[in-house]
Design a protein around this motif. Sequence first.
Motif, PDB file in Angstrom:
ATOM      1  N   LYS A 151      18.367  -9.528 -51.263  1.00 12.37           N
ATOM      2  CA  LYS A 151      17.028  -8.998 -50.971  1.00 12.37           C
ATOM      3  C   LYS A 151      17.048  -7.472 -50.925  1.00 12.37           C
ATOM      4  O   LYS A 151      16.126  -6.810 -51.406  1.00 12.37           O
ATOM      5  N   VAL A 152      18.106  -6.909 -50.326  1.00 11.50           N
ATOM      6  CA  VAL A 152      18.218  -5.451 -50.266  1.00 11.50           C
ATOM      7  C   VAL A 152      18.323  -4.884 -51.676  1.00 11.50           C
ATOM      8  O   VAL A 152      17.666  -3.887 -52.007  1.00 11.50           O
ATOM      9  N   MET A 155      14.962  -4.792 -53.215  1.00 10.12           N
ATOM     10  CA  MET A 155      14.162  -3.686 -52.663  1.00 10.12           C
ATOM     11  C   MET A 155      14.584  -2.355 -53.267  1.00 10.12           C
ATOM     12  O   MET A 155      13.735  -1.515 -53.584  1.00 10.12           O
ATOM     13  N   TRP A 163      14.251  -0.422 -47.879  1.00  7.87           N
ATOM     14  CA  TRP A 163      15.624  -0.909 -47.767  1.00  7.87           C
ATOM     15  C   TRP A 163      16.519   0.062 -46.994  1.00  7.87           C
ATOM     16  O   TRP A 163      17.539  -0.331 -46.442  1.00  7.87           O
TER      17      TRP A 163
END
Length: 185
Positions: A151-152, A155, A163
């Motif tokens: 997910k980071v 981002m 992030w």
Amino acid sequence: LSELTLKSLENETHKIDEKDFLDRVDILCSLGQTVLISNFHEYFKLVDFLSQFSKLKMALVMGMPNLEYIFEEKHYKGVPGGIMSAFGCLFGQNIKLYLYPTIDDNGEIIHLKNFQPEAHLNGLFQYLVENKKLAEIQHYDEKLMNIRTDKVLEMIQSGGDEWAPLVPKSVAKMIKENSLFGYQA
């Protein structure tokens, strides 16, 4: 010692994004980590390799998702003796796994006390627990448990800065200054 395996950075065509890989190494080194680059996708092969250089006790630190991975039998299809042979190599070398809890999609903390391997592997799991081959990391920050690397990365690639608080400040600075991992200001 931080270990990065080349296997985890292979794309669909089994090619490694060398820049991405080296950027990860540089970031870990900037945090004061010594980095071992390996080609071991399986933990038992990594332990077997490292045990050639020391007969001292060793420990691997990993998150609970890695323990789930270790208990998936599909990873041992090509190993003579299957999961039992792999576990013999992994845990027979005077080693202990220290496991960092994680939060599942329902917000429940997953740790050793509530880890559920497949039913037919439960005895093997209990053996490892009772013989102190597995240990929980006790002092952890629950706020960090919601951070997911994939997910980071999404981002970072989206170009926003949401992030940045999820990584160390020095890492955020390196990513921004060098446009790492697809970051575009």
